[in-house]
Design a protein around this motif. Structure first.
Motif, PDB file in Angstrom:
ATOM      1  N   VAL A 156      -0.871  12.693   5.928  1.00 28.43           N
ATOM      2  CA  VAL A 156      -1.421  14.010   5.623  1.00 28.43           C
ATOM      3  C   VAL A 156      -2.054  13.971   4.232  1.00 28.43           C
ATOM      4  CG1 VAL A 156       0.229  15.234   7.076  1.00 28.43           C
ATOM      5  CG2 VAL A 156       0.786  14.796   4.672  1.00 28.43           C
ATOM      6  N   ARG A 157      -2.773  15.022   3.893  1.00 30.08           N
ATOM      7  CA  ARG A 157      -3.416  15.113   2.584  1.00 30.08           C
ATOM      8  C   ARG A 157      -2.366  15.376   1.509  1.00 30.08           C
ATOM      9  NH1 ARG A 157      -8.424  16.268   0.304  1.00 30.08           N
ATOM     10  NH2 ARG A 157      -8.423  17.638  -1.514  1.00 30.08           N
ATOM     11  N   LEU A 213      -2.205   4.835  -4.957  1.00 26.11           N
ATOM     12  CA  LEU A 213      -2.166   6.218  -4.489  1.00 26.11           C
ATOM     13  C   LEU A 213      -3.333   6.511  -3.561  1.00 26.11           C
ATOM     14  CD1 LEU A 213      -1.117   8.184  -7.692  1.00 26.11           C
ATOM     15  CD2 LEU A 213       0.261   7.657  -5.694  1.00 26.11           C
ATOM     16  N   PRO A 214      -3.087   7.313  -2.520  1.00 24.91           N
ATOM     17  CA  PRO A 214      -4.121   7.588  -1.519  1.00 24.91           C
ATOM     18  C   PRO A 214      -5.054   8.734  -1.897  1.00 24.91           C
ATOM     19  CG  PRO A 214      -2.052   8.566  -0.827  1.00 24.91           C
ATOM     20  CD  PRO A 214      -1.781   7.864  -2.123  1.00 24.91           C
ATOM     21  N   PHE A 215      -5.649   8.678  -3.110  1.00 23.80           N
ATOM     22  CA  PHE A 215      -6.645   9.673  -3.477  1.00 23.80           C
ATOM     23  C   PHE A 215      -7.553   9.087  -4.551  1.00 23.80           C
ATOM     24  CE2 PHE A 215      -4.575  10.527  -7.434  1.00 23.80           C
ATOM     25  CZ  PHE A 215      -3.216  10.492  -7.165  1.00 23.80           C
ATOM     26  N   GLY A 265       0.815  -1.197   0.000  1.00 25.08           N
ATOM     27  CA  GLY A 265       0.000   0.000   0.000  1.00 25.08           C
ATOM     28  C   GLY A 265       0.855   1.257   0.000  1.00 25.08           C
ATOM     29  N   THR A 266       0.188   2.400   0.020  1.00 21.72           N
ATOM     30  CA  THR A 266       0.862   3.692  -0.085  1.00 21.72           C
ATOM     31  C   THR A 266       0.280   4.672   0.917  1.00 21.72           C
ATOM     32  OG1 THR A 266       1.193   3.331  -2.451  1.00 21.72           O
ATOM     33  CG2 THR A 266       1.451   5.576  -1.661  1.00 21.72           C
ATOM     34  N   THR A 267       1.141   5.510   1.457  1.00 23.60           N
ATOM     35  CA  THR A 267       0.701   6.589   2.327  1.00 23.60           C
ATOM     36  C   THR A 267       1.572   7.805   2.050  1.00 23.60           C
ATOM     37  OG1 THR A 267       0.148   7.202   4.609  1.00 23.60           O
ATOM     38  CG2 THR A 267       2.234   6.038   4.255  1.00 23.60           C
ATOM     39  N   ASN A 268       1.225   8.940   2.605  1.00 21.23           N
ATOM     40  CA  ASN A 268       2.055  10.139   2.464  1.00 21.23           C
ATOM     41  C   ASN A 268       2.044  10.888   3.792  1.00 21.23           C
ATOM     42  OD1 ASN A 268      -0.735  10.466   1.144  1.00 21.23           O
ATOM     43  ND2 ASN A 268      -0.248  12.574   1.755  1.00 21.23           N
ATOM     44  N   VAL A 269       3.243  11.253   4.243  1.00 19.15           N
ATOM     45  CA  VAL A 269       3.403  11.860   5.560  1.00 19.15           C
ATOM     46  C   VAL A 269       4.294  13.092   5.460  1.00 19.15           C
ATOM     47  CG1 VAL A 269       3.136   9.671   6.784  1.00 19.15           C
ATOM     48  CG2 VAL A 269       5.415  10.428   6.080  1.00 19.15           C
ATOM     49  N   ASP A 270       4.224  13.953   6.469  1.00 18.48           N
ATOM     50  CA  ASP A 270       5.161  15.063   6.600  1.00 18.48           C
ATOM     51  C   ASP A 270       6.464  14.567   7.197  1.00 18.48           C
ATOM     52  OD1 ASP A 270       3.698  17.082   5.548  1.00 18.48           O
ATOM     53  OD2 ASP A 270       3.112  17.996   7.442  1.00 18.48           O
TER      54      ASP A 270
END
Length: 445
Positions: free
Chosen positions: A163-164, A360-362, A117-122
Motif C-alpha cells: 500500500v502507499r 524506502l519505497p518512495f 529491499g523494503t515494502t509496506n503493507v496493511d
C-alpha cells in the motif's frame, strides 16, 4: 527508486564530475539496482520461534492502530525491510508519537534472502487472526517481496498487498532515528524487574509526566524527578508492550540527551522489539529534532542515488569505510550522512549503537515537500529577507523580515536564538524556526 529517476541523475554532470568515487558508485551498481527492482521476492523461509514472532507482530499492529493525540486511529501498515540476514518490521502510531520496530535477527529466521529491499503493507483482520492463532509448536513461513508480505501456517496462507506509505510516517522516519542516535543507555532490567515495572504503571489515561528510577533492586515510577531518573511522557503508552510481557527476557531503557524522548528495547534472545516514545502524548516525532539542521547544506541527489544503489537494506552504515573504499573525502561523507539521515534512509539501532541503511519505497522529492519550515526559509532567501549584520568564526547576527516586524537572529557556536514567537514558545525543543534556518542556509551558501 524508479529507474526514470536514475536516468535523470546520470544525465546530470555537476558535482559528480569532480567526485570520481561517487560517480563510480552510481555507474557500477546501476545493474544491481535494476535487478532488485525486478525481483518479486526478497525473502522466503521459516521462523524459528513462531509464537514469539506472532506476539511481537501483534504488538506492532497494536501500535500502528493506536492514537494518543487528537488524530483518530487510522493507520495499520508497517514497513518491512529484508536484507543482510535479518528482517525488520517498523511503524508509527496514528498520532506519530510512538515508534515501534521488530528486529528478527539471524537466529530467528531459517530461509533464503534472494535480494534486499523494503515494502509496506496493511495488516488487516485476516492477517491479525492468523497471527493470533499461532501456537508454540506450529510451523510458520514468512515471505517478503516488493509487492506483498505473506504468512503461512498449518491453517493456511494470508497475503497482504503493498500500500502507499502515509505521509505522516515519512515525516516521522526523517526524525525518529535522529532522536535514537542521540540516546544513551540508562537502565537494564531483568525479567522479574520488567514485570514489576509494568505492574507499577498507573491505570487509565494518566496526565502529566512520570520518572523511572531504581530503588534498591526494583524500578519504580514517580511523578517527581531524581538525579538519575528517566522522564517518560505519556507513561500509559508503555502498556502497548503488555502482550509480549511474558516472553521478554530483559529490557534496556534509553533516554535522549535532552531528556525529552525515551526508548525501551525488549530482548527475546533471537529478536528485539524497540518502542520509542515522543516527549508527550500530544507531540509526534514528525517535523521534530535536527532534521532541518541537516538539510541546511544540500547534497546532490546523485550522491544519495549512488549510496542507494550500493547498500542493502539493514546493512550497517560505516561512513569511514565508505570514504576509504570509494575514494570520497571525509567532509563529503559527513554531509552525505547527514542528508541520508534527514530523508529517512538511515535508521539507528540502539543495541549496536550504529546506523543501518533502509531502502524506502518512495521518492526523495516527497520528503522535501513535507517540511514547511524548510520551504519558508527558502522563500525568505528568495525575497532577500535576510541581512547579515555581524559575522565572525563563531558568531553571526542577522535581521530577518517577518510579518510587519523584523526579527533578530543570533547564532553563537552553532546554537541559534531568535526573537520570533516560535523560538520563544519552544526554545529550540521542536527544531529551529524558519528565521534561524534561513540565516544558516545563507551562511552555508
Amino acid at each position: 527508486m524508479a529507474n526514470v529517476d536514475l536516468d535523470i541523475a546520470y544525465q546530470t554532470n555537476s558535482v559528480l564530475t569532480q567526485k570520481s568515487g561517487i560517480q563510480q558508485l552510481v555507474l557500477s551498481h546501476q545493474a544491481e539496482l535494476k535487478e532488485v527492482n525486478d525481483v518479486p521476492c526478497f525473502f522466503w523461509g521459516s521462523l524459528t520461534d513462531p509464537l514469539t514472532t506472532a506476539k511481537c507482530l501483534m504488538t506492532l499492529s497494536k501500535v500502528v492502530r493506536s492514537s494518543f493525540g487528537p488524530i483518530p486511529p487510522s493507520l495499520r501498515d508497517p514497513i518491512v525491510s529484508a536484507g543482510t540476514d535479518q528482517i525488520r518490521f517498523e511503524g508509527f502510531s496514528s498520532c506519530n508519537g510512538v515508534y515501534a520496530r521488530l528486529d528478527l535477527l539471524e537466529d530467528a529466521i531459517d530461509g533464503e534472502f534472494l535480494a534486499s529491499g523494503t515494502t509496506n503493507v496493511d495488516f488487516n483482520e485476516p492477517m491479525l487472526n492468523a497471527l493470533n492463532a499461532v501456537r508454540k509448536t506450529e510451523k510458520m513461513v514468512l515471505g517478503v517481496g516488493s509487492k506483498e508480505v505473506s504468512i503461512s501456517t498449518n491453517k493456511g496462507k494470508v497475503v497482504e498487498k503493498k500500500v502507499r506509505l502515509p505521509e505522516r510516517w515519512i515525516k516521522g522516519l526523517t526524525s525518529v532515528q535522529l532522536y535514537l542516535a542521540g540516546m544513551e543507555e540508562k537502565f537494564r532490567l531483568n525479567k522479574v524487574q520488567v514485570i514489576q515495572l509494568f505492574q507499577a504503571i498507573p491505570k487509565g489515561n494518566v496526565k502529566g509526566e512520570f520518572f523511572l528510577t531504581k530503588r534498591a533492586n526494583r524500578f519504580v515510577l514517580s511523578p517527581l524527578a531524581s538525579p538519575d531518573s528517566v522522564r517518560i511522557g505519556g507513561v500509559q503508552r508503555l502498556r502497548l508492550l503488555e502482550g509480549v510481557l511474558p516472553y521478554i527476557e530483559s529490557m534496556v531503557v534509553y533516554q535522549e540527551q535532552g531528556a525529552e524522548s525515551c526508548s525501551v528495547v525488549a530482548d527475546f534472545k533471537n529478536m528485539r522489539l524497540t518502542l520509542s516514545l515522543s516527549p508527550d502524548n500530544y507531540r509526534g516525532f514528525s517535523g521534530e529534532g535536527n532534521v532541518l539542521e541537516n538539510m541546511v547544506q544540500s547534497v546532490p541527489d546523485e550522491w544519495v542515488l549512488g549510496i542507494n544503489t550500493l547498500l542493502k537494506s539493514n546493512e550497517l552504515f560505516d561512513p569511514t569505510m565508505l570514504s576509504i573504499e570509494h575514494d570520497v573525502d571525509f567532509g563529503t561523507m559527513d554531509s552525505l550522512t547527514a542528508s541520508l539521515s534527514s530523508i529517512g534512509l538511515l535508521g539507528y539501532d540502539l543495541s549496536s549503537h550504529q546506523h543501518y541503511y533502509r531502502r524506502l519505497p518512495f521518492k526523495m522529492e516527497r520528503i522535501l515537500s513535507l517540511n514547511p519550515r524548510l520551504k519558508n526559509a527558502k522563500k525568505l532567501l528568495e525575497h532577500s529577507s535576510v541581512q547579515i549584520v555581524k559575522s565572525s568564526e563563531n558568531y553571526i547576527e542577522a535581521r530577518v523580515e517577518g510579518s510587519g516586524v523584523q526579527h533578530t537572529v543570533i547564532i553563537q557556536n552553532e546554537q541559534g536564538r531568535c526573537t520570533c514567537d516560535w523560538f520563544t514558545n519552544h526554545q529550540g525543543k521542536r527544531g529551529v524556526c524558519k528565521h534561524i534556518l534561513a540565516v544558516k542556509m545563507l551562511n552555508k551558501g
